[in-house]
Design an enzyme around this catalytic site. Structure first.
Site, PDB file in Angstrom:
ATOM      1  N   ARG A 126      50.044  39.637  40.697  1.00 28.98           N
ATOM      2  CA  ARG A 126      49.941  40.552  41.424  1.00 28.98           C
ATOM      3  C   ARG A 126      49.262  39.031  42.411  1.00 28.98           C
ATOM      4  O   ARG A 126      48.881  38.473  41.740  1.00 28.98           O
ATOM      5  CB  ARG A 126      48.243  41.387  40.372  1.00 28.98           C
ATOM      6  CG  ARG A 126      46.932  41.870  41.864  1.00 28.98           C
ATOM      7  CD  ARG A 126      45.860  42.462  41.054  1.00 28.98           C
ATOM      8  NE  ARG A 126      45.637  43.253  42.077  1.00 28.98           N
ATOM      9  CZ  ARG A 126      44.129  43.569  41.792  1.00 28.98           C
ATOM     10  NH1 ARG A 126      43.060  43.697  40.703  1.00 28.98           N
ATOM     11  NH2 ARG A 126      43.254  44.538  42.971  1.00 28.98           N
ATOM     12  N   PHE A 135      45.090  55.634  39.092  1.00 28.49           N
ATOM     13  CA  PHE A 135      43.583  54.631  39.104  1.00 28.49           C
ATOM     14  C   PHE A 135      42.646  55.609  38.881  1.00 28.49           C
ATOM     15  O   PHE A 135      42.116  55.473  38.331  1.00 28.49           O
ATOM     16  CB  PHE A 135      43.049  53.943  40.976  1.00 28.49           C
ATOM     17  CG  PHE A 135      42.337  52.904  40.483  1.00 28.49           C
ATOM     18  CD1 PHE A 135      42.674  51.985  39.920  1.00 28.49           C
ATOM     19  CD2 PHE A 135      41.529  53.968  41.207  1.00 28.49           C
ATOM     20  CE1 PHE A 135      41.585  51.322  40.160  1.00 28.49           C
ATOM     21  CE2 PHE A 135      40.102  52.845  41.291  1.00 28.49           C
ATOM     22  CZ  PHE A 135      39.699  51.508  40.893  1.00 28.49           C
ATOM     23  N   THR A 176      47.135  39.995  26.475  1.00 21.45           N
ATOM     24  CA  THR A 176      46.721  38.615  25.963  1.00 21.45           C
ATOM     25  C   THR A 176      46.767  37.717  28.318  1.00 21.45           C
ATOM     26  O   THR A 176      47.556  37.946  28.865  1.00 21.45           O
ATOM     27  CB  THR A 176      47.668  37.397  25.922  1.00 21.45           C
ATOM     28  OG1 THR A 176      46.713  36.029  25.530  1.00 21.45           O
ATOM     29  CG2 THR A 176      48.544  37.405  25.719  1.00 21.45           C
ATOM     30  N   HIS A 177      45.617  36.814  28.516  1.00 22.84           N
ATOM     31  CA  HIS A 177      45.483  36.022  29.196  1.00 22.84           C
ATOM     32  C   HIS A 177      45.693  34.614  29.334  1.00 22.84           C
ATOM     33  O   HIS A 177      45.934  34.234  29.811  1.00 22.84           O
ATOM     34  CB  HIS A 177      44.415  36.410  30.158  1.00 22.84           C
ATOM     35  CG  HIS A 177      43.983  37.668  30.525  1.00 22.84           C
ATOM     36  ND1 HIS A 177      45.049  38.684  31.020  1.00 22.84           N
ATOM     37  CD2 HIS A 177      42.598  38.454  29.928  1.00 22.84           C
ATOM     38  CE1 HIS A 177      44.403  39.546  31.619  1.00 22.84           C
ATOM     39  NE2 HIS A 177      42.905  39.995  30.338  1.00 22.84           N
ATOM     40  N   GLY A 202      45.928  44.084  36.098  1.00 25.56           N
ATOM     41  CA  GLY A 202      46.847  45.335  36.268  1.00 25.56           C
ATOM     42  C   GLY A 202      47.071  45.162  34.372  1.00 25.56           C
ATOM     43  O   GLY A 202      47.891  46.539  34.404  1.00 25.56           O
TER      44      GLY A 202
END
Length: 314
Positions: free
Chosen positions: A148, A248, A125-126, A78
């Site tokens: 999530r 969405f 960032t991931h 997300g």
């Protein structure tokens, strides 16, 4: 990717740095270890994103502005959604940004590339939280952490990475589920999540937790809570409009009609595929009963001491 000019100097990789991982069909994935992450060699060599080996050091020593916001999430959790919401809250404008989230993504840019972004910056960032700039703790900067449920994450990641040129996955879902449950995508989901939970508990980082599913089911109170955390002066009417615009359907249309992917055309198919379903519990349409039970066993073991509560269905 030969049709697109590299944005950065392609990285050189020595043979001894490469780890070759065979899949079930005998194909070999070439990766390398960087700060505990598994990074595709192609991502280093391409020059389309910064050399991760150099960039993680630059990120750690990055000079931050006093009002910077850092949006952290495992991939397909997300990030795009919350990034757009956050920008509407901080700018006070009910407008989608024309530049894509990738222009503010730490893995896709060197820190100096962010200098042109006006304050108040929302950088995303991931990367694991341990790799955030040192000044995040020193200056008590705002960090948003999005969660999530991992079953939907793995299904969304599988479809997403099939379109990627940078980190392609062309195997079966069964193979991807095995990879996700062990190595993960760049970093293992369980390691990433438990590390974030420790950061929440020790309170060294000023962090706000958002659950994807809660934001989906009850967007207005979730956005209101985020607004209060960020200290933005947004009334209930404005927040309701943000929730409506960032549905969405609204986000998918904006991604198709508004975003200028500019320097990121090398991943055009990937970026245009950001919005697939966005549903809670879509994993039920993909996982077999056996796969679900197998994942549940891993989840129960790895998360047995975690206080995080995930909603796996509507």
């Amino acid at each position: 990717m030969a049709d697109f000019k590299p944005r950065y100097t392609p990285g050189e990789v020595k043979e001894e740095e490469i780890v070759r991982i065979p899949d079930m069909k005998g194909n070999v994935k070439e990766v390398m270890e960087v700060e505990g992450m598994i990074v595709p060699v192609q991502a280093i060599k391409s020059g389309h994103i910064p050399d991760m080996r150099e960039n993680v050091k630059k990120i750690r020593d990055m000079k931050c502005r006093d009002d910077d916001i850092f949006l952290c999430a495992y991939m397909r959790s997300g990030t795009h959604w919350v990034w757009e919401i956050t920008n509407m809250l901080t700018t006070g404008k009910l407008e989608y940004l024309t530049r894509p989230k990738e222009t503010a993504m730490m893995e896709f840019n060197y820190p100096e590339d962010f200098d042109k972004i006006p304050s108040r910056r929302t950088l995303n960032t991931h990367l694991p939280l341990r790799l955030l700039p040192k000044e995040v703790k020193e200056k008590k900067l705002k960090v948003i952490f999005v969660q999530r449920n991992p079953k939907d994450v793995v299904v969304s990641s599988y479809y997403f990475l099939q379109k990627s040129k940078m980190m392609p996955f062309q195997g079966t879902f069964e193979e991807f589920l095995m990879v996700f449950s062990t190595l993960g995508v760049m970093v293992n989901w369980f390691d990433y999540t438990l590390e974030a939970e420790e950061a929440l508990k020790d309170k060294e980082i000023d962090m706000h937790l958002i659950y994807y599913e809660e934001l989906k089911k009850n967007p207005v109170p979730a956005i209101k809570s985020l607004s209060e955390f960020l200290g933005t002066d947004c009334d209930d009417e404005y927040i309701a409009k943000v929730a409506e615009m960032c549905s969405f359907k609204g986000m998918k249309k904006a991604n198709e009609d508004v975003k200028d992917i500019g320097d990121f055309k090398f991943e055009k198919a990937l970026m245009q595929g950001h919005y697939r379903k966005g549903e809670i519990g879509d994993w039920k349409n993909m996982m077999t009963v056996a796969q679900s039970e197998q994942f549940d066993e891993v989840f129960s073991d790895r998360m047995k001491n975690s206080s995080f509560k995930f909603a796996f269905s509507k």
